[in-house]
Design a protein around this motif. Structure first.
Motif: not given
Length: 263
Positions: A32-47
């Motif tokens: 779950l932590t890895l998935i959340i981190l991955l989502i945050l990275v994707i959101v960051y890179l797209q923002s």
């Protein structure tokens, strides 16, 4: 001899179930932590948070900040992580007045471009316009100024293709910048016996006759030579052969010591 305790399989099953449950929970939270981190990275890179926040240009003297940034191809709409350092450096160094550039990245999303420019050692007058000359001997034919910037002497009577101009430029480039700053104008003034002869005017009011072939050597001694001329005397200072001063109102020559003076 102590009697060995025997644990029945019925007693061990609850313990094994509890152990497996704890392992499953740990594995779940890890995923779950890895998935959340991955989502945050994707959101960051797209923002916009991942975009370059600031582009700073340092050390430039002649070329403007905006021109350097335009050459680099960088913008604040660009991802900080998509920068190609080699492409940026190559693009900026394509400018004929830039010798080299260093790019640095720092948090938070800041890019710094440290620029080293070729020094302008003169401005050659062609018609009513002035072309800068760089320390590497290159004449900037595409850069035409109505008024020179005052950071280097104006050169008269030379053409852009003149070999004498190239030689003079090399001498100016090797000369100490403090001495170059004393020269305001240089005129080509050849004679039958000396095609290298030039006439120059200095910011301290001296008219000087010199030769291109030993210009660097002689002009490096100029401050000590000029200091031996009385301030109220007006005339011509000759440093092409030896060193002497010839006042305007007399044909007498005043010999001057041309040795360098050590502090």
């Amino acid at each position: 001899m102590a009697e060995k305790k025997v644990v029945s399989i019925e007693d061990r099953i609850p313990q094994l179930k509890q152990l497996r449950k704890r392992k499953a929970n740990r594995r779940f939270f890890t995923y779950l932590t890895l998935i959340i981190l991955l989502i945050l990275v994707i959101v960051y890179l797209q923002s916009p948070l991942s975009h370059i926040s600031n582009i700073e240009v340092q050390n430039n003297r002649v070329i403007s900040d905006d021109e350097v940034v335009e050459l680099s191809g960088l913008s604040t709409n660009q991802s900080f992580w998509s920068i190609n350092r080699d492409e940026v450096i190559s693009s900026v160094e394509s400018h004929q007045e830039i010798s080299d550039v260093t790019m640095k990245r720092s948090w938070y999303n800041k890019v710094t471009l440290q620029v080293n420019e070729f020094t302008r050692v003169g401005y050659v007058k062609t018609s009513n316009l002035f072309n800068p000359i760089l320390e590497n001997g290159q004449v900037l034919k595409d850069t035409e100024l109505k008024v020179p910037k005052g950071d280097a002497p104006v050169l008269h009577g030379f053409s852009n293709e003149d070999k004498l101009l190239t030689r003079l430029t090399q001498q100016l480039a090797n000369l100490d910048s403090a001495v170059v700053s004393l020269i305001s104008e240089v005129y080509s003034d050849p004679t039958e016996t000396n095609q290298d002869r030039i006439r120059l005017y200095t910011t301290d009011g001296q008219e000087v006759i010199a030769s291109i072939h030993n210009f660097e050597e002689k002009m490096s001694l100029y401050p000590s030579i000029a200091s031996q001329v009385a301030p109220d005397l007006e005339g011509v200072l000759y440093i092409d052969v030896g060193a002497y001063f010839k006042p305007y109102d007399t044909s007498d020559e005043v010999e001057i010591e041309a040795e360098s003076q050590e502090n």
